[in-house]
Design a protein around this motif. Structure first.
Motif, PDB file in Angstrom:
ATOM      1  N   PHE A 167      -6.122  -0.398 -42.856  1.00 14.31           N
ATOM      2  CA  PHE A 167      -5.434  -0.418 -43.700  1.00 14.31           C
ATOM      3  C   PHE A 167      -4.398   0.253 -44.264  1.00 14.31           C
ATOM      4  O   PHE A 167      -4.279   1.445 -43.323  1.00 14.31           O
ATOM      5  CB  PHE A 167      -6.544   0.879 -44.664  1.00 14.31           C
ATOM      6  CG  PHE A 167      -6.037   1.757 -45.578  1.00 14.31           C
ATOM      7  CD1 PHE A 167      -5.183   1.109 -46.707  1.00 14.31           C
ATOM      8  CD2 PHE A 167      -6.134   3.121 -46.308  1.00 14.31           C
ATOM      9  CE1 PHE A 167      -5.254   1.872 -47.626  1.00 14.31           C
ATOM     10  CE2 PHE A 167      -5.263   3.887 -47.259  1.00 14.31           C
ATOM     11  CZ  PHE A 167      -4.916   3.296 -48.350  1.00 14.31           C
ATOM     12  N   PHE A 168      -3.538   0.033 -44.454  1.00 11.90           N
ATOM     13  CA  PHE A 168      -1.612   0.514 -44.864  1.00 11.90           C
ATOM     14  C   PHE A 168      -1.937   1.488 -45.901  1.00 11.90           C
ATOM     15  O   PHE A 168      -1.640   0.966 -46.842  1.00 11.90           O
ATOM     16  CB  PHE A 168      -0.884  -0.250 -44.627  1.00 11.90           C
ATOM     17  CG  PHE A 168      -0.958  -1.216 -43.133  1.00 11.90           C
ATOM     18  CD1 PHE A 168      -0.033  -1.048 -42.283  1.00 11.90           C
ATOM     19  CD2 PHE A 168      -2.054  -2.124 -43.379  1.00 11.90           C
ATOM     20  CE1 PHE A 168      -0.151  -2.148 -41.552  1.00 11.90           C
ATOM     21  CE2 PHE A 168      -1.857  -3.440 -41.858  1.00 11.90           C
ATOM     22  CZ  PHE A 168      -1.150  -2.616 -40.676  1.00 11.90           C
ATOM     23  N   HIS A 169      -2.082   2.513 -45.725  1.00 11.97           N
ATOM     24  CA  HIS A 169      -1.360   3.579 -47.255  1.00 11.97           C
ATOM     25  C   HIS A 169      -0.250   3.980 -47.055  1.00 11.97           C
ATOM     26  O   HIS A 169       1.314   3.954 -46.716  1.00 11.97           O
ATOM     27  CB  HIS A 169      -1.796   5.102 -46.373  1.00 11.97           C
ATOM     28  CG  HIS A 169      -2.097   6.044 -47.998  1.00 11.97           C
ATOM     29  ND1 HIS A 169      -1.257   6.678 -47.922  1.00 11.97           N
ATOM     30  CD2 HIS A 169      -2.786   6.234 -48.490  1.00 11.97           C
ATOM     31  CE1 HIS A 169      -1.077   7.744 -48.942  1.00 11.97           C
ATOM     32  NE2 HIS A 169      -2.652   7.117 -49.747  1.00 11.97           N
ATOM     33  N   PHE A 199     -11.685   3.237 -43.344  1.00  7.74           N
ATOM     34  CA  PHE A 199     -12.633   2.749 -44.302  1.00  7.74           C
ATOM     35  C   PHE A 199     -12.630   4.380 -44.709  1.00  7.74           C
ATOM     36  O   PHE A 199     -12.525   4.910 -45.965  1.00  7.74           O
ATOM     37  CB  PHE A 199     -14.419   2.366 -43.558  1.00  7.74           C
ATOM     38  CG  PHE A 199     -15.171   3.186 -45.217  1.00  7.74           C
ATOM     39  CD1 PHE A 199     -15.540   2.908 -46.766  1.00  7.74           C
ATOM     40  CD2 PHE A 199     -16.189   4.397 -44.680  1.00  7.74           C
ATOM     41  CE1 PHE A 199     -16.284   2.911 -47.332  1.00  7.74           C
ATOM     42  CE2 PHE A 199     -16.927   5.034 -45.634  1.00  7.74           C
ATOM     43  CZ  PHE A 199     -16.710   3.902 -46.692  1.00  7.74           C
ATOM     44  N   ASN A 200     -12.378   5.222 -43.583  1.00  7.38           N
ATOM     45  CA  ASN A 200     -12.704   6.724 -44.397  1.00  7.38           C
ATOM     46  C   ASN A 200     -11.442   6.811 -45.428  1.00  7.38           C
ATOM     47  O   ASN A 200     -11.274   7.779 -46.416  1.00  7.38           O
ATOM     48  CB  ASN A 200     -12.672   7.152 -43.049  1.00  7.38           C
ATOM     49  CG  ASN A 200     -14.289   7.997 -43.084  1.00  7.38           C
ATOM     50  OD1 ASN A 200     -15.488   7.696 -43.009  1.00  7.38           O
ATOM     51  ND2 ASN A 200     -14.332   8.014 -41.016  1.00  7.38           N
ATOM     52  N   ALA A 201     -10.101   6.053 -44.487  1.00  7.60           N
ATOM     53  CA  ALA A 201      -8.881   6.786 -45.172  1.00  7.60           C
ATOM     54  C   ALA A 201      -8.981   5.771 -46.736  1.00  7.60           C
ATOM     55  O   ALA A 201      -8.390   6.404 -47.565  1.00  7.60           O
ATOM     56  CB  ALA A 201      -7.645   5.910 -44.458  1.00  7.60           C
ATOM     57  N   THR A 211     -17.059   1.140 -50.932  1.00  5.83           N
ATOM     58  CA  THR A 211     -18.454   0.798 -50.078  1.00  5.83           C
ATOM     59  C   THR A 211     -18.076   0.266 -48.961  1.00  5.83           C
ATOM     60  O   THR A 211     -16.830  -0.631 -48.682  1.00  5.83           O
ATOM     61  CB  THR A 211     -19.100  -0.193 -51.101  1.00  5.83           C
ATOM     62  OG1 THR A 211     -19.478   0.820 -52.457  1.00  5.83           O
ATOM     63  CG2 THR A 211     -20.626  -0.510 -50.956  1.00  5.83           C
ATOM     64  N   HIS A 212     -18.915   0.532 -47.405  1.00  4.80           N
ATOM     65  CA  HIS A 212     -18.567   0.511 -46.885  1.00  4.80           C
ATOM     66  C   HIS A 212     -20.388  -0.723 -46.389  1.00  4.80           C
ATOM     67  O   HIS A 212     -21.297   0.542 -46.194  1.00  4.80           O
ATOM     68  CB  HIS A 212     -18.555   1.273 -45.602  1.00  4.80           C
ATOM     69  CG  HIS A 212     -18.733   1.374 -44.514  1.00  4.80           C
ATOM     70  ND1 HIS A 212     -19.142   1.820 -43.272  1.00  4.80           N
ATOM     71  CD2 HIS A 212     -17.864   0.290 -43.587  1.00  4.80           C
ATOM     72  CE1 HIS A 212     -19.076   1.254 -42.513  1.00  4.80           C
ATOM     73  NE2 HIS A 212     -17.661   0.384 -42.397  1.00  4.80           N
ATOM     74  N   ARG A 213     -19.979  -1.943 -45.179  1.00  7.50           N
ATOM     75  CA  ARG A 213     -20.827  -2.520 -44.834  1.00  7.50           C
ATOM     76  C   ARG A 213     -20.655  -2.984 -43.475  1.00  7.50           C
ATOM     77  O   ARG A 213     -19.437  -3.988 -43.086  1.00  7.50           O
ATOM     78  CB  ARG A 213     -20.966  -3.258 -45.527  1.00  7.50           C
ATOM     79  CG  ARG A 213     -21.577  -2.932 -47.153  1.00  7.50           C
ATOM     80  CD  ARG A 213     -23.085  -2.205 -47.118  1.00  7.50           C
ATOM     81  NE  ARG A 213     -24.022  -3.613 -46.463  1.00  7.50           N
ATOM     82  CZ  ARG A 213     -24.940  -4.710 -47.083  1.00  7.50           C
ATOM     83  NH1 ARG A 213     -24.955  -4.742 -48.747  1.00  7.50           N
ATOM     84  NH2 ARG A 213     -25.672  -5.243 -46.523  1.00  7.50           N
ATOM     85  N   VAL A 214     -21.703  -2.883 -42.768  1.00  5.16           N
ATOM     86  CA  VAL A 214     -21.774  -3.491 -41.075  1.00  5.16           C
ATOM     87  C   VAL A 214     -22.661  -4.913 -41.238  1.00  5.16           C
ATOM     88  O   VAL A 214     -23.516  -4.354 -41.134  1.00  5.16           O
ATOM     89  CB  VAL A 214     -21.796  -2.063 -40.503  1.00  5.16           C
ATOM     90  CG1 VAL A 214     -21.446  -2.961 -38.711  1.00  5.16           C
ATOM     91  CG2 VAL A 214     -20.826  -1.253 -40.113  1.00  5.16           C
TER      92      VAL A 214
END
Length: 240
Positions: A167-169, A199-201, A211-214
């Motif tokens: 992720f580039f904020h 994901f946390n960012a 939402t996060h999936r592994v």
């Protein structure tokens, strides 16, 4: 470049006017055809969706000497380095050159996000849809572009997905669509810790709308399992 001029591959709808639009962005060193399986998974669940996958605007240029010791943030995926998939080199594409630190990459990301937003606007307007009817998904480099594009739009998309990407904020980001971050736990390109940090960012930025999936055993590629998760997420957001 004008985003409306991008070449792309399209799928569906099976009949009648498209009521939803799904845009898919391929990874570094690939092209739109690599998103065919993802497109078919979406079409199976949303038969009235038009699914479009643009080709990256630049022909692939593999830089030499790229690495963290040079201050580079990104690196060349192993499957691109292998170069043994039999594809015509002219059909291998990139969204932007990957050599450089964050300061170097930033204007490239801003530019490609502008191009992609123009592309999305053109496709959306042709169908007479709103941003709420549009989903944007990308893999690897395309995933980073998808997130940056979706978060910098003036209106929120119906769904946003980043597969195996970081992720580039940007402080200028304002849109916070429902977002899915998905990756494998056997990815040789970025470790689980890097994806969790991304994901946390994203979760912090979207104020919990992520939402996060592994996917167990998944490397740096899409799979039947990851595509099913993504297609379900897009359907649930666009067709509640």
């Amino acid at each position: 470049m004008n985003g409306a001029d991008l070449e792309y591959v399209a799928h569906g709808p099976k009949s009648g006017q498209a009521k939803k639009l799904v845009v898919l962005l391929h990874g570094y060193g690939r092209n739109a055809k690599y998103m065919d399986k993802m497109a078919l998974a979406v079409c199976a669940l949303i038969p009235d969706a038009l699914v479009v996958a643009p080709h990256g605007p630049e022909q692939l240029v593999v830089p030499h000497g790229i690495g963290k010791h040079n201050g580079d943030v990104l690196h060349i995926p192993q499957e691109v380095l292998a170069g043994n998939d039999g594809n015509d080199p002219a059909m291998l594409r990139q969204w932007f050159a990957i050599d450089g630190d964050l300061k170097t990459l930033y204007p490239r990301m801003v530019n490609i996000a502008r191009v992609m937003n123009e592309f999305i606007d053109a496709q959306r307007d042709l169908l007479g849809l709103s941003d709420a009817d549009v989903a944007l998904m990308g893999f690897s480099q395309g995933g980073g572009v998808a997130l940056f594009t979706g978060f910098t739009r003036g209106a929120e998309l119906g769904a946003l997905v980043g597969h195996s990407c970081i992720f580039f904020h940007d402080p200028a980001m304002t849109a916070t669509p429902q977002t899915l971050m998905i990756h494998g736990d056997n990815d040789p390109e970025f470790g689980v810790a890097a994806y969790l940090a991304a994901f946390n960012a994203v979760s912090a930025y979207t104020k919990g709308r992520a939402t996060h999936r592994v996917v167990p055993g998944l490397g740096h590629y899409t799979s039947t399992a990851s595509r099913a998760v993504i297609a379900d997420f897009i359907r649930d957001q666009l067709c509640p």
